[in-house]
Design a protein around this motif. Structure first.
Motif, PDB file in Angstrom:
ATOM      1  N   TYR A 163       0.847  -1.199   0.000  1.00 19.72           N
ATOM      2  CA  TYR A 163       0.000   0.000   0.000  1.00 19.72           C
ATOM      3  C   TYR A 163       0.879   1.244   0.000  1.00 19.72           C
ATOM      4  CZ  TYR A 163      -4.172  -2.717   1.240  1.00 19.72           C
ATOM      5  OH  TYR A 163      -5.226  -3.583   1.234  1.00 19.72           O
ATOM      6  N   ASP A 246     -12.583   2.860  -6.734  1.00 18.53           N
ATOM      7  CA  ASP A 246     -13.418   3.709  -5.895  1.00 18.53           C
ATOM      8  C   ASP A 246     -12.608   4.486  -4.869  1.00 18.53           C
ATOM      9  OD1 ASP A 246     -16.094   3.043  -6.777  1.00 18.53           O
ATOM     10  OD2 ASP A 246     -15.615   1.034  -6.077  1.00 18.53           O
ATOM     11  N   HIS A 247     -13.085   5.681  -4.569  1.00 19.00           N
ATOM     12  CA  HIS A 247     -12.602   6.460  -3.432  1.00 19.00           C
ATOM     13  C   HIS A 247     -11.116   6.792  -3.516  1.00 19.00           C
ATOM     14  CE1 HIS A 247     -16.115   4.504  -1.002  1.00 19.00           C
ATOM     15  NE2 HIS A 247     -16.525   5.259  -1.989  1.00 19.00           N
ATOM     16  N   GLY A 248     -10.628   7.037  -4.710  1.00 16.63           N
ATOM     17  CA  GLY A 248      -9.238   7.458  -4.845  1.00 16.63           C
ATOM     18  C   GLY A 248      -8.222   6.358  -4.641  1.00 16.63           C
ATOM     19  N   VAL A 249      -8.613   5.130  -4.907  1.00 18.03           N
ATOM     20  CA  VAL A 249      -7.670   4.012  -4.836  1.00 18.03           C
ATOM     21  C   VAL A 249      -7.211   3.681  -6.254  1.00 18.03           C
ATOM     22  CG1 VAL A 249      -7.360   1.589  -4.204  1.00 18.03           C
ATOM     23  CG2 VAL A 249      -8.738   3.103  -2.752  1.00 18.03           C
ATOM     24  N   ARG A 273      -1.284  -0.800  -4.133  1.00 18.92           N
ATOM     25  CA  ARG A 273      -2.567  -0.111  -4.045  1.00 18.92           C
ATOM     26  C   ARG A 273      -2.257   1.271  -3.499  1.00 18.92           C
ATOM     27  NH1 ARG A 273      -6.935  -4.158  -1.454  1.00 18.92           N
ATOM     28  NH2 ARG A 273      -5.244  -5.647  -1.542  1.00 18.92           N
ATOM     29  N   ARG A 275      -3.475   4.887  -2.313  1.00 20.49           N
ATOM     30  CA  ARG A 275      -4.600   5.711  -1.885  1.00 20.49           C
ATOM     31  C   ARG A 275      -4.178   7.161  -1.977  1.00 20.49           C
ATOM     32  NH1 ARG A 275      -6.905   3.916   3.793  1.00 20.49           N
ATOM     33  NH2 ARG A 275      -6.993   1.664   3.588  1.00 20.49           N
ATOM     34  N   ARG A 415     -17.092   5.225 -14.565  1.00 20.78           N
ATOM     35  CA  ARG A 415     -18.281   5.693 -15.288  1.00 20.78           C
ATOM     36  C   ARG A 415     -18.041   6.897 -16.194  1.00 20.78           C
ATOM     37  NH1 ARG A 415     -18.727   5.133 -10.392  1.00 20.78           N
ATOM     38  NH2 ARG A 415     -18.595   7.371 -10.063  1.00 20.78           N
ATOM     39  N   VAL A 722     -17.039 -18.403  12.847  1.00 26.17           N
ATOM     40  CA  VAL A 722     -16.967 -16.985  12.483  1.00 26.17           C
ATOM     41  C   VAL A 722     -18.363 -16.425  12.232  1.00 26.17           C
ATOM     42  CG1 VAL A 722     -16.160 -15.381  10.713  1.00 26.17           C
ATOM     43  CG2 VAL A 722     -14.627 -17.153  11.589  1.00 26.17           C
ATOM     44  N   PHE A 725     -20.505 -15.996  15.473  1.00 25.96           N
ATOM     45  CA  PHE A 725     -20.071 -14.846  16.263  1.00 25.96           C
ATOM     46  C   PHE A 725     -20.562 -13.540  15.619  1.00 25.96           C
ATOM     47  CE2 PHE A 725     -16.944 -11.582  17.472  1.00 25.96           C
ATOM     48  CZ  PHE A 725     -17.146 -11.607  18.843  1.00 25.96           C
ATOM     49  N   ARG A 726     -20.430 -13.458  14.291  1.00 28.16           N
ATOM     50  CA  ARG A 726     -20.889 -12.276  13.556  1.00 28.16           C
ATOM     51  C   ARG A 726     -22.389 -12.082  13.771  1.00 28.16           C
ATOM     52  NH1 ARG A 726     -19.980 -13.327   7.540  1.00 28.16           N
ATOM     53  NH2 ARG A 726     -17.814 -13.381   8.202  1.00 28.16           N
ATOM     54  N   GLU A 729     -23.131 -10.901  17.280  1.00 29.75           N
ATOM     55  CA  GLU A 729     -22.822  -9.477  17.410  1.00 29.75           C
ATOM     56  C   GLU A 729     -23.892  -8.629  16.719  1.00 29.75           C
ATOM     57  OE1 GLU A 729     -21.031  -7.671  19.126  1.00 29.75           O
ATOM     58  OE2 GLU A 729     -19.283  -8.773  19.814  1.00 29.75           O
ATOM     59  N   PHE A 730     -24.418  -9.136  15.607  1.00 33.78           N
ATOM     60  CA  PHE A 730     -25.508  -8.422  14.929  1.00 33.78           C
ATOM     61  C   PHE A 730     -26.717  -8.318  15.870  1.00 33.78           C
ATOM     62  CE2 PHE A 730     -29.500  -8.721  12.562  1.00 33.78           C
ATOM     63  CZ  PHE A 730     -29.440  -7.554  11.815  1.00 33.78           C
ATOM     64  N   GLN A 733     -25.740  -5.804  18.769  1.00 31.09           N
ATOM     65  CA  GLN A 733     -25.576  -4.379  18.448  1.00 31.09           C
ATOM     66  C   GLN A 733     -26.738  -3.793  17.669  1.00 31.09           C
ATOM     67  OE1 GLN A 733     -21.714  -3.430  16.670  1.00 31.09           O
ATOM     68  NE2 GLN A 733     -20.845  -5.260  17.594  1.00 31.09           N
ATOM     69  N   CYS A 734     -27.332  -4.611  16.796  1.00 32.53           N
ATOM     70  CA  CYS A 734     -28.318  -4.054  15.863  1.00 32.53           C
ATOM     71  C   CYS A 734     -29.756  -4.288  16.310  1.00 32.53           C
ATOM     72  CB  CYS A 734     -28.128  -4.652  14.469  1.00 32.53           C
ATOM     73  SG  CYS A 734     -26.524  -4.261  13.761  1.00 32.53           S
TER      74      CYS A 734
END
Lengths: 988, 96
Positions: A163, A246-249, A273, A275, A415, A722, A725-726, A729-730, A733-734
């Protein structure tokens, strides 16, 4: 053909290289192309389809013809552009795409059949008989068409990725890029400057122009030296910025060793990569040619490339050079050649306008206005060109300029759709540019030197303003604005007569052998949209992506369809700008390093015992522990099962996911996440838990142990650790952020072992320090936090996956390896053995426990016989939707057991069940086998599977059908609990 | 892509796992003692789980910072340009 000057090449040193086995010499600063031209090698390859002799056409990345092989053996690289390959001592290059020899290519017979081989010919010609396509036609066509060949060996070189970060990224170091970089560097901003070439300066090194009163190449060298001395500027040569994301990468490929040959100590290429907060695209412009009959002969070259060879490399690409142009820029080639005392035989301007330059130095050159070339001659090299005026001019090199196309590519990766500019007859960047991108110089249609320098300077001023980086960046470098008028001439409408007509071709895309006729044929066939024309004719495909041909092709298309060029539009520009090896994308992530490997805590011990390992997700797990004298894996696994069921076995089960759940609302939280209830679980107890997805299907299963009112430890399957656990956590938190609960994944923190078998209690009692593990004090489904082996903190669970009296013992991971060794040692007199994943699987099938094979995302709690576990009293994830009609239907497949009627039959997972008397077709499918194993306890194969109404069909016979292998056998439907269905053993 | 994490600043998108429409935050309420197979509930959950808008433009969506601080984020991203205009912690949004 010879060196006429030093150019920017170091002629004090020789570099030896070979081409097609012949030895040549060049100099530092040469490309392979310039060195070949200096040695008089005009013919360098054969064309893609017609095997026409081809020569060097350009002096840069746009090269369509001069594709060569570099290197040998596994390091053979095909399709390398000779025009960008830096020369080094010992370089070995070879031409491509011929049989016989380059000069006498047997496949050149294709060219004689040219009238039959127009675009799309194989779709029409090789239609019959149908079966011939795959077996005969396609292999034949593939053999005769094509570019270089791969080595077919693994790539032995190392690659890396990294990077980089910048306030301002400047892409390209021609006049605009260097002016931009100089201003940016002086401002103190963090700047990265990328140049694809090994020499920075772009066209400054190709022209006899002046900047700030010094020769343009000198100004470039001075500026580069100044930039390199700035600590805030990172100057990267041999680095292609190939994509704007995207985003200046940005993606950039840096070639580290390609200019010196293989080096052991270094990565060959690095994929960066980058940035960048802002960027300036100063990628310059690419010259295009003109479509006129026989415009592909070796010796025909872009006019700007001729200047590059002459001024930068000191090489005259011919001894009698004609110039053919539709714009002012082409004339400069004639002027530079004449100034270097190279004979200019003619300057043919398609426009009927006065010469834009002083022609007094052009000697005896024929100056023709308003004329076109209608014929060229020369088989392996150009010998003459003939004009529509009837004049024939002897020439061994023709410098062609059809105008310049701004290199808009990177501006279009997000684009952006380029806009047509009539005054330069080309497209310039427009529309949605990549965020933060400015365009400068020829890339923006600023084709004169003075304008390019000014626009580079201005682009930096704008970028700095956007960054709120106030600094004095001084004045832009000064240079004249040379003439660069153009009147487009795309193709020469020349009607050849008689027999010659069919063979008269004007090439548009040299790399793909696409002619102007192919483009008009495409229109006749109804493929009129620019993207369709590309696919139908292959115009603009392959390694050069039509850099010299696209605009020419769509101008011809526009004429054929009667549309304007802007209405015709361009094809979409996608990364990469130039070819990028897949190996560079992979970087170091190859072979063993392709992805991380997770070792269980007792991996080293298992290795020392000669265990065989298997991949389980990222984990390597011991599959079995073969003993001397065991000849098959089945023999080993059978023994491990028998010894566990008769004595005691230990197995590393650390890979199961472990999640620590703590907080005042821990119990309420688990009630909502699991289908069954955990708030009622007593402290010191373990309970099996089933988790649903919100859509009502089973997600995962495991256990939860309660160590205090506010502390649970839950386990998940290895595969879903994995994801579960995800998901939790959803939920936390959500969905219910107000709950007082916290989650930590502790899978790697604790080494956990299953200790199973009738002697497991004795073994465990030898490990624990004080805990009473008698059946009364520590019954089935008990758990405790305790210590073992004189003070090692531990967690003990009395749970069983094997169906035996069993425990799971967890210790901090660092003790895992020692504990495994200790258990096998101290339990020797009890018959303690390690067992692997395979034996674990056999024992769970004997007990009818579901795992990933059964919980495949399509099964409900009811399907696996656990419907009653889903509490009807509380809301939990998936509860409501598990009541959907389809999920609650009575005739859903149910998990049952199967045993073969003929006990000698080997069952197979994946077979489907069909009732007697019915055809083996999908409509009659009643279910499938999910897991099978040979049960050493029962002496025959057993299986688990799903069967419609399975629970009501105990004792029935059904056919197990395997149409893939042509197998079929009878199985008896039985309970999935093959062994000890009452569970007496595990409660012992 | 880069995601402006409200606590950690600009982070590379490769650190995150994408889930989908942020309407998943509005899980239907299940009243105490309700019949789990009630058709009104079933419809509500069906709509919650399966029926999504698919806008060409601004989209609020859930991302999980799995290779980071494990926070669930609600990111407002333009699906046609990938421009990200807002990023907040999901729990802050729900708690409000």
């Amino acid at each position: 053909m010879k060196r006429v000057s030093d150019g920017l090449v170091d002629r004090s040193r020789d570099l030896n290289f070979s081409f097609d086995g012949k030895q040549f010499a060049g100099h530092p600063g040469d490309t392979l192309a310039s060195a070949l031209l200096a040695n008089g090698q005009t013919l360098v390859g054969r064309s893609f389809k017609y095997h026409r002799p081809r020569g060097i056409f350009s002096a840069g990345v746009e090269e369509p013809n001069a594709l060569v092989e570099i290197g040998r053996g596994a390091r053979l690289d095909p399709n390398v552009r000779a025009t960008v390959q830096e020369l080094y001592d010992g370089l070995s290059a070879g031409s491509q795409n011929w049989r016989g020899s380059l000069r006498h290519d047997l496949m050149a017979v294709n060219d004689l059949a040219a009238p039959l081989l127009a675009a799309g010919f194989y779709y029409k010609t090789f239609m019959w008989p149908k079966a011939f396509w795959e077996k005969l036609y396609e292999p034949l066509i593939r053999h005769s068409a094509g570019l270089g060949k791969l080595s077919m060996q693994p790539d032995p070189d190392a690659y890396d990725t990294g990077y980089l970060f910048a306030d301002l990224l400047i892409i390209g170091t021609g006049p605009a890029g260097l002016a931009a970089a100089l201003a940016a560097g002086r401002s103190g901003a963090r700047v990265i400057v990328c140049e694809e070439d090994f020499l920075m300066g772009g066209r400054l090194n190709s022209e006899q122009q002046h900047v700030d009163g010094v020769a343009s190449s000198t100004w470039a060298a001075n500026t580069v030296a100044e930039l390199k001395a700035m600590s805030n500027v990172r100057v990267m040569t041999r680095t292609s910025v190939f994509g704007a994301y995207d985003h200046g990468v940005f993606g950039a490929l840096e070639r580290i060793t390609d200019h010196v040959g293989h080096q052991d100590q270094s990565a060959r290429q690095i994929m960066w990569r980058i940035r960048a907060r802002r960027s300036i695209l100063a990628a310059g412009a690419t010259e295009r040619h003109i479509a006129y009959p026989d415009n592909d002969r070796p010796g025909i070259m872009l006019a700007g490339a001729v200047r590059t060879y002459l001024n930068r490399y000191g090489v005259a690409p011919g001894e009698q050079i004609a110039v053919y142009t539709n714009n002012d820029d082409g004339w400069r080639t004639a002027i530079d050649l004449a100034a270097a005392n190279v004979e200019v035989t003619a300057v043919i301007d398609t426009r009927d306008t006065p010469p834009p330059v002083d022609t007094s130095g052009l000697g005896n050159a024929v100056l023709v206005r308003g004329a076109n070339i209608v014929k060229t001659t020369g088989r392996h090299a150009l010998t003459s060109v003939t004009l529509d005026t009837g004049v024939t001019v002897p020439s061994d090199c023709l410098a062609v300029s059809g105008g310049w196309n701004p290199n808009v590519h990177l501006s279009c990766h997000q684009r952006g759709r380029p806009a047509w500019r009539e005054d330069i007859a080309s497209f310039v960047p427009a529309g949605d540019l990549p965020v933060g991108m400015g365009i400068a110089g020829a890339a923006n249609g600023e084709l004169s030197l003075g304008a390019a320098l000014r626009s580079g300077h201005d682009a930096t001023a704008q970028a700095l303003a956007a960054l709120s980086h106030g600094a004095d960046i001084g004045q832009p470098p000064q240079a004249v604005d040379e003439a660069c008028e153009i009147t487009p001439c795309w193709h020469v409408a020349h009607e050849a007569k008689g027999l010659r007509k069919a063979w008269s071709r004007s090439w548009v895309d040299l790399q793909n052998d696409v002619t102007s006729k192919d483009v008009t044929l495409s229109v006749q066939e109804g493929f009129t949209a620019v993207e369709h024309v590309k696919r139908y004719t292959t115009l603009g495909m392959a390694t050069d992506q039509g850099k010299t041909s696209n605009v020419l092709g769509l101008a011809i298309l526009a004429e054929a369809t009667g549309q304007s060029i802007p209405d015709t539009g361009t094809t979409i520009f996608r990364p990469p700008w130039t070819p990028v090896p897949i190996a560079a994308f992979a970087g170091a992530s190859r072979g063993e390093a392709f992805r991380p490997v997770r070792h269980t805590p007792s991996h080293a011990w298992a290795e020392s015992q000669g265990a065989t390992f298997t991949e389980s997700g990222l984990w390597l797990r011991a599959q079995w522990f073969a003993k001397p004298g065991e000849s098959t894996w089945r023999e080993t696994v059978d023994r491990e099962v028998e010894q566990t069921r008769s004595g005691v076995g230990v197995c590393d089960v650390t890979t199961l996911g472990k999640i620590d759940v703590q907080g005042n609302d821990a119990a309420a939280f688990l009630d909502r996440v699991y289908a069954n209830t955990f708030s009622t679980l007593a402290v010191g107890k373990v309970r099996y838990g089933l988790m649903l997805r919100e859509d009502g299907f089973a997600m995962d299963d495991g256990t939860a142990a309660r160590f205090s009112d506010t502390h649970y430890v839950v386990t998940t399957t290895t595969a879903n650790a994995v994801g579960v656990f995800r998901h939790m956590e959803f939920c936390r938190q959500c969905l219910w952020p107000g709950m007082d609960v916290h989650l930590v994944s502790t899978t790697e923190a604790w080494a956990q072992f299953a200790i199973a078998g009738p002697h497991s209690r004795e073994l465990v009692s030898r490990l624990v320090d004080e805990l009473d593990v008698s059946n009364e004090a520590f019954p089935f489904m008990a758990c405790a936090e305790t210590t073992i082996c004189n003070g090692v903190p531990a967690r003990l669970f009395r749970i069983s996956f094997s169906g035996e009296l069993a425990y799971e013992l967890a210790v901090p991971a660092r003790y895992g390896d020692a504990l495994m060794a200790h258990m096998n040692d101290t339990g020797k007199d009890l018959g303690a053995v390690p067992y692997g994943l395979e034996a674990l699987n056999v024992m769970r099938i004997e007990k009818g426990h579901a795992t990933g094979n059964e919980l495949n995302g399509q099964t409900t709690a009811g399907d696996i016989g656990l419907g009653r576990m889903v509490s009807q009293k509380k809301d939990c994830i998936g509860n409501v939707l598990s009541h959907r009609d389809g999920l609650a239907a009575a005739d859903r497949p149910r998990l049952v057991g199967f045993r073969p009627v003929d006990k000698s039959v080997q069952l197979r997972a994946g077979v489907h069940f069909v009732s007697h008397g019915k055809d083996v077709i999908t409509e009659n499918d009643e279910g499938w086998m999910t897991s099978v194993a040979y049960s050493p306890s029962l002496g025959h194969f057993i299986g688990l599977g799903y069967l419609q109404n399975g629970a009501d069909r105990m004792g029935d016979l059904v056919r197990a059908c395997d149409p893939l292998r042509g197998e079929e056998y009878e199985v008896e439907i039985c309970s999935p609990h093959f062994l000890d269905p009452e569970g007496d053993r595990l409660r012992a | 892509m880069q995601i402006p994490h409200p606590l950690l600043g600009l982070r590379d998108a490769s650190e995150f796992v994408y889930l989908g429409d942020a309407s998943l935050l509005q899980r239907p309420e299940v009243p105490e003692g309700a019949d789990m197979g009630d058709s009104v509930l079933l419809d509500a959950f069906h709509e919650y789980l399966h029926l999504r808008d698919n806008p060409a433009g601004e989209h609020r969506e859930l991302w999980f910072h799995e290779q980071g601080d494990r926070s669930w984020l609600v990111v407002t991203r333009n699906t046609t340009t990938h421009e990200i205009t807002d990023c907040v912690l999901a729990r802050d949004l729900v708690s409000r």
